[in-house]
Design an enzyme around this catalytic site. Structure first.
Site, PDB file in Angstrom:
ATOM      1  N   ASP A  78       0.805  -1.227   0.000  1.00  0.00           N
ATOM      2  CA  ASP A  78       0.000   0.000   0.000  1.00  0.00           C
ATOM      3  C   ASP A  78       0.834   1.272   0.000  1.00  0.00           C
ATOM      4  O   ASP A  78       0.355   2.331   0.371  1.00  0.00           O
ATOM      5  CB  ASP A  78      -0.962  -0.011   1.205  1.00  0.00           C
ATOM      6  CG  ASP A  78      -0.242  -0.241   2.518  1.00  0.00           C
ATOM      7  OD1 ASP A  78       0.996  -0.330   2.523  1.00  0.00           O
ATOM      8  OD2 ASP A  78      -0.921  -0.334   3.550  1.00  0.00           O
ATOM      9  N   LYS A 114       5.643   1.760  15.450  1.00  0.00           N
ATOM     10  CA  LYS A 114       4.568   2.558  16.044  1.00  0.00           C
ATOM     11  C   LYS A 114       4.924   3.062  17.444  1.00  0.00           C
ATOM     12  O   LYS A 114       4.288   2.711  18.444  1.00  0.00           O
ATOM     13  CB  LYS A 114       3.262   1.744  16.111  1.00  0.00           C
ATOM     14  CG  LYS A 114       2.957   0.927  14.843  1.00  0.00           C
ATOM     15  CD  LYS A 114       1.898   1.524  13.971  1.00  0.00           C
ATOM     16  CE  LYS A 114       1.931   1.032  12.545  1.00  0.00           C
ATOM     17  NZ  LYS A 114       1.609  -0.339  12.249  1.00  0.00           N
ATOM     18  N   ASP A 116       1.596   6.045   2.470  1.00  0.00           N
ATOM     19  CA  ASP A 116       0.917   4.771   2.688  1.00  0.00           C
ATOM     20  C   ASP A 116      -0.556   5.069   2.443  1.00  0.00           C
ATOM     21  O   ASP A 116      -1.173   5.836   3.187  1.00  0.00           O
ATOM     22  CB  ASP A 116       1.150   4.309   4.138  1.00  0.00           C
ATOM     23  CG  ASP A 116       0.375   3.040   4.473  1.00  0.00           C
ATOM     24  OD1 ASP A 116      -0.708   2.816   3.901  1.00  0.00           O
ATOM     25  OD2 ASP A 116       0.845   2.275   5.324  1.00  0.00           O
TER      26      ASP A 116
END
Ligand code: GDD
Ligand code: MG
Length: 364
Positions: free
Chosen positions: A110, A163, A219
């Site tokens: 993506d 993250k 993304d």
């Protein structure tokens, strides 16, 4: 050269579009996302592509078979019986990726950019260590994997934090790697994450480097970013003077960055742009205003509708004088009634909207 594209996961953040098609097949600038990647890999000399799939493989196989001929590449499907995460699929495809000593590319399906595969391969060869990941700078690094460099070393990565909750830096993993086959021996055949397990182990051994991306990157796995990514991609085509864009000399094109499939029909007195993609067989009525939006194939926008920051799904119909804005995503075959206002949110496939939606909501 060889490559593996990670095309698993359910694409939940791109619902309702991914209720109809797997994420890699959703059209970005009128081409399935994955086609952008296959084309760029083939152009860089890749002849063998593995698609790591764990979800609706039959749809993917049918769509991708035609790319084998079109781009002159061999495409193998590696199908997981359970989701193996972002590293497990590499192990599952070991026979192909490890068939010789040459390094292979790995891509998240993506991510959109001007894929610099050749430069990445040259850089990787030059440093001689096990892996190189493309990095880019973003303002909101907490959604991504963040890299921290060794002091006094321009490219060797000291820490990889997926993250991060606290700020550790703003150079992030762009989701494109080149790895030596030796990395396969670091991975076990089980659900496992390249970001949480493989990269941290490689950085500990000083074996992972970064390569800075030039130009745009996004993304596009969620609607807001899909729209931002579309703007960046169209701008880059404008900069290159690409013929894929609709000429700004057309009376209805406003502000440029407009891509209209030649089969689409545009009514009189429309104002379209900037940053608009119109897919095959769409029909746009008279006096329609479109900006910062994507219309997927076979959708219809009736007279005087006003659409901004919206993705209109395949086969959907937007009524006369309707107004859509603030990140609306219509799924497949949705109907928005005449004079209806939708202020953001998602509409599931096959729904009809007959009343105004004043606050962003999910309509099911
Ligand atoms: N085959 C397979 N099997 N593929 C998978 C699986 C699985 O079980 N799970 C996820 N994938 C694929 C997704 O389809 C996608 O192409 C890729 O792995 C990454 O998954 P995402 O769900 O899109 O991850 P992300 O966007 O939250 O984070 C990743 O991408 C960021 C860049 O966009 C990480 O790699 C981050 O470190 C990175 O910054
Ligand atoms: Mg993603």
């Amino acid at each position: 050269m060889k490559a593996l594209i990670l095309v698993g996961g359910f694409g939940t953040r791109l619902r309702p579009l991914t209720l109809t098609l797997p994420k890699p097949l959703v059209e970005f600038a009128n081409k399935p996302m994955i086609e952008h990647q296959v084309a760029a890999l083939a152009a860089a000399g890749v002849t063998n592509i593995v698609l790591a799939v764990n979800y609706r493989p039959e749809i993917m196989t049918a769509a991708l078979q035609k790319y084998e001929q079109q781009y002159n590449v061999k495409i193998d499907f590696s199908v997981e019986t359970e989701p193996l995460g972002t590293a497990g699929p590499l192990k599952l495809a070991e026979k192909i990726l490890g068939k010789d000593d040459s390094p292979f590319f790995v891509l998240n399906s993506d991510v959109i950019c001007d894929y610099p595969f050749k430069q990445l391969a040259d850089f990787h060869k030059a440093h001689g260590d096990e892996g190189t990941i493309i990095v880019t700078k973003v303002e909101e690094p907490s959604k991504y994997g963040v890299v921290v460099h060794k002091p006094n070393h321009p490219s060797r990565i000291d820490r990889f934090v997926e993250k991060p909750i606290e700020f550790v830096g703003n150079r992030i993993n762009a989701g494109i790697y080149i790895l030596n086959p030796s990395v396969l021996s670091r991975i076990e055949l089980r659900p496992t994450s390249i970001e949480q397990e493989t990269f941290p182990a490689m950085t500990k051994d000083g074996q992972l480097h970064s390569f800075d991306l030039e130009g745009f990157w996004m993304d596009v796995g969620q609607p807001k970013d899909f729209l931002s990514g579309t703007c960046l991609y169209l701008s880059s085509l404008t900069k290159k003077g690409s013929k894929e864009l609709t000429s700004t000399s057309e009376s209805y094109v406003h502000g440029g960055n407009v891509m209209i499939d030649p089969s689409a029909k545009i009514g009189n007195n429309c104002k379209i742009g900037p940053n608009v993609v119109i897919g095959p067989n769409c029909v746009i009525g008279d006096g329609v205003r479109l900006q910062r939006c994507v219309l997927l194939s076979n959708s219809k926008v009736k007279e005087h509708a006003w659409i901004k920051s919206t993705i209109v799904g395949w086969n959907s119909v937007v009524g006369r004088w309707a107004r859509l804005e603030n990140i609306c995503v219509l799924g497949d075959d949705v109907t928005v009634g005449d004079e209806i206002y939708v202020n953001g949110g998602s509409v599931l496939p096959h729904k009809s909207i007959k009343a105004n939606v004043d606050t962003p909501s999910i309509i099911m």
